[in-house]
Design a protein around this motif. Structure first.
Motif, short mmCIF file in Angstrom:
data_model
loop_
_atom_site.label_atom_id
_atom_site.label_comp_id
_atom_site.label_asym_id
_atom_site.label_seq_id
_atom_site.Cartn_x
_atom_site.Cartn_y
_atom_site.Cartn_z
N TYR A 16 1.07 -1.14 0.06
CA TYR A 16 0.03 -0.03 -0.11
C TYR A 16 0.73 1.42 0.03
N LEU A 17 0.58 2.07 -0.89
CA LEU A 17 1.28 3.49 -1.06
C LEU A 17 0.19 4.48 -0.68
N SER A 18 0.74 5.45 -0.22
CA SER A 18 -0.12 6.67 -0.11
C SER A 18 0.37 8.18 -0.83
N TYR A 19 -0.66 8.56 -1.51
CA TYR A 19 0.02 9.86 -2.22
C TYR A 19 -1.19 10.91 -2.10
N LEU A 20 -0.97 12.01 -1.60
CA LEU A 20 -2.00 13.08 -1.52
C LEU A 20 -3.15 12.73 -0.37
N GLY A 21 -2.66 11.92 0.46
CA GLY A 21 -3.59 11.34 1.49
C GLY A 21 -4.55 10.27 0.99
N HIS A 22 -4.29 9.91 -0.34
CA HIS A 22 -5.11 8.74 -0.79
C HIS A 22 -4.07 7.48 -0.93
N SER A 23 -4.78 6.40 -0.37
CA SER A 23 -3.82 5.14 -0.54
C SER A 23 -4.31 4.25 -1.54
N PHE A 24 -3.40 3.51 -2.09
CA PHE A 24 -3.74 2.68 -3.19
C PHE A 24 -2.58 1.80 -3.09
N SER A 25 -3.12 0.29 -3.76
CA SER A 25 -2.04 -0.77 -3.58
C SER A 25 -1.36 -1.04 -4.98
N ALA A 26 -0.33 -1.31 -5.00
CA ALA A 26 0.35 -1.92 -6.44
C ALA A 26 1.37 -3.06 -5.79
N ILE B 61 0.43 7.21 -10.14
CA ILE B 61 0.11 8.36 -9.45
C ILE B 61 -0.90 8.80 -10.41
N ALA B 62 -0.64 8.85 -11.69
CA ALA B 62 -1.68 9.32 -12.79
C ALA B 62 -2.83 8.86 -12.77
N GLU B 63 -2.95 7.45 -12.50
CA GLU B 63 -4.18 6.81 -12.34
C GLU B 63 -5.06 7.17 -11.11
N VAL B 64 -4.32 7.53 -10.07
CA VAL B 64 -4.99 8.16 -8.77
C VAL B 64 -5.40 9.45 -9.12
N GLU B 65 -4.64 10.55 -9.81
CA GLU B 65 -5.12 11.57 -10.19
C GLU B 65 -6.38 11.61 -11.25
N MET B 66 -6.23 10.59 -11.86
CA MET B 66 -7.50 10.58 -12.76
C MET B 66 -8.75 10.23 -12.05
N GLN B 67 -8.39 9.28 -11.42
CA GLN B 67 -9.83 8.84 -10.42
C GLN B 67 -10.19 10.06 -9.65
N LEU B 68 -9.36 10.81 -8.98
CA LEU B 68 -9.87 11.93 -8.33
C LEU B 68 -10.46 13.03 -9.08
#
Ligand SMILES: [Zn+2]
Length: 64
Positions: free
Chosen positions: A22-32, A54-61
């Motif tokens: 699990y990683l966290s980026y900008l307060g959001h965690s995601f697994s890889a 991170i790009a994926e997470v940003e798109m989801q956000l």
């Protein structure tokens, strides 16, 4: 799926194995699946992977 070449831990000379991490980026965690040394726990995060995840997470956000 892209083929990944084995990465060797420089300390233990062991092949790193993909481990769900699990990683966290900008307060959001995601697994890889992050390459991790089974011996010392050293993780290897390729810059490419970090960027794409991170790009994926940003798109989801942005979708929300
Ligand atoms: Zn190691």
């Amino acid at each position: 799926m892209t083929e990944t070449k084995p990465v060797i831990c420089y300390k233990c000379q062991k092949e790193l194995v993909p481990t769900k991490t699990y990683l966290s980026y900008l307060g959001h965690s995601f697994s890889a699946d992050i390459l991790k040394c089974p011996e010392c726990g050293e993780v290897y995060i390729p810059e490419e992977l970090a960027k794409s995840r991170i790009a994926e997470v940003e798109m989801q956000l942005e979708d929300k």
